[in-house]
Design a protein around this motif. Structure first.
Motif, PDB file in Angstrom:
ATOM      1  N   ALA A  46       4.059  -5.278 -12.254  1.00 40.47           N
ATOM      2  CA  ALA A  46       2.941  -6.143 -11.863  1.00 40.47           C
ATOM      3  C   ALA A  46       3.373  -7.602 -11.784  1.00 40.47           C
ATOM      4  N   ARG A  49       6.011  -8.697  -8.569  1.00 39.88           N
ATOM      5  CA  ARG A  49       5.535  -8.490  -7.192  1.00 39.88           C
ATOM      6  C   ARG A  49       5.784  -7.085  -6.666  1.00 39.88           C
ATOM      7  N   PRO A  51       3.195  -4.520  -7.035  1.00 38.57           N
ATOM      8  CA  PRO A  51       1.903  -4.024  -7.502  1.00 38.57           C
ATOM      9  C   PRO A  51       1.667  -2.540  -7.237  1.00 38.57           C
ATOM     10  N   GLY A  52       2.242  -2.019  -6.167  1.00 41.12           N
ATOM     11  CA  GLY A  52       2.066  -0.602  -5.870  1.00 41.12           C
ATOM     12  C   GLY A  52       2.640   0.286  -6.965  1.00 41.12           C
ATOM     13  N   LEU A  92      -5.029  -6.126 -11.862  1.00 45.61           N
ATOM     14  CA  LEU A  92      -4.088  -5.857 -10.775  1.00 45.61           C
ATOM     15  C   LEU A  92      -4.824  -5.573  -9.466  1.00 45.61           C
ATOM     16  N   ARG A  95      -6.138  -8.815  -8.159  1.00 49.30           N
ATOM     17  CA  ARG A  95      -5.030  -9.649  -7.685  1.00 49.30           C
ATOM     18  C   ARG A  95      -4.544  -9.198  -6.311  1.00 49.30           C
ATOM     19  N   THR A  96      -4.682  -7.921  -6.017  1.00 54.07           N
ATOM     20  CA  THR A  96      -4.201  -7.399  -4.739  1.00 54.07           C
ATOM     21  C   THR A  96      -5.330  -7.256  -3.714  1.00 54.07           C
ATOM     22  N   ARG A  98      -8.374  -5.907  -4.023  1.00 50.77           N
ATOM     23  CA  ARG A  98      -9.174  -4.680  -4.052  1.00 50.77           C
ATOM     24  C   ARG A  98     -10.204  -4.729  -5.177  1.00 50.77           C
TER      25      ARG A  98
END
Length: 136
Positions: A46, A49, A51-52, A92, A95-96, A98
């Protein structure tokens, strides 16, 4: 070079869990060495970079911890572990971009601490958790 070193370390963590036959597993006990190790790995992803990969690990942890039947209505320590996992997932996801996917985790966390507030009224620890869960 630095990224490769981190990747090697992350791979080494998973290899070590494989060698000790602790992972993969159908269930993971909240607070166990596997839980702690995989959370650290997800946190690493996380913050670097990726995140996936972080999201995959957090989601797998939540699934497998819940499969272990952590008794969140009666086990305060397990409630803390699951609440922190909900927080990590929600942060997370927000942050992305969603945020809509973060809402159920935030709501679940809030409801968990409302339950504990009813069960342990005026408990300072529970009060702090409840206040934190109310923050966006």
């Amino acid at each position: 070079m630095r990224h490769e070193t981190r990747q090697d370390a992350a791979g080494g963590i998973v290899r070590l869990l494989n060698e000790t036959k602790d992972y993969p597993a159908e269930t993971i006990t909240a607070g166990s060495e596997v839980d702690t190790t995989l959370r650290a790995l997800a946190d690493h992803y996380a913050e670097t970079r990726q995140p996936g990969q972080a999201l995959e690990i957090y989601q797998e942890l939540l699934r497998k911890i819940m499969a272990s039947d952590p008794d969140l209505q009666n086990d305060l320590l397990n409630s803390v572990y699951v609440s922190r996992l909900h927080t990590a997932l929600a942060v997370l996801l927000r942050r992305t971009g969603r945020g809509d996917m973060a809402v159920p985790f935030e709501a679940s966390r809030l409801e968990l601490w409302r339950h504990w507030n009813r069960k342990l009224p005026n408990n300072p620890f529970v009060q702090r958790q409840l206040e934190a869960a109310r923050l966006p």
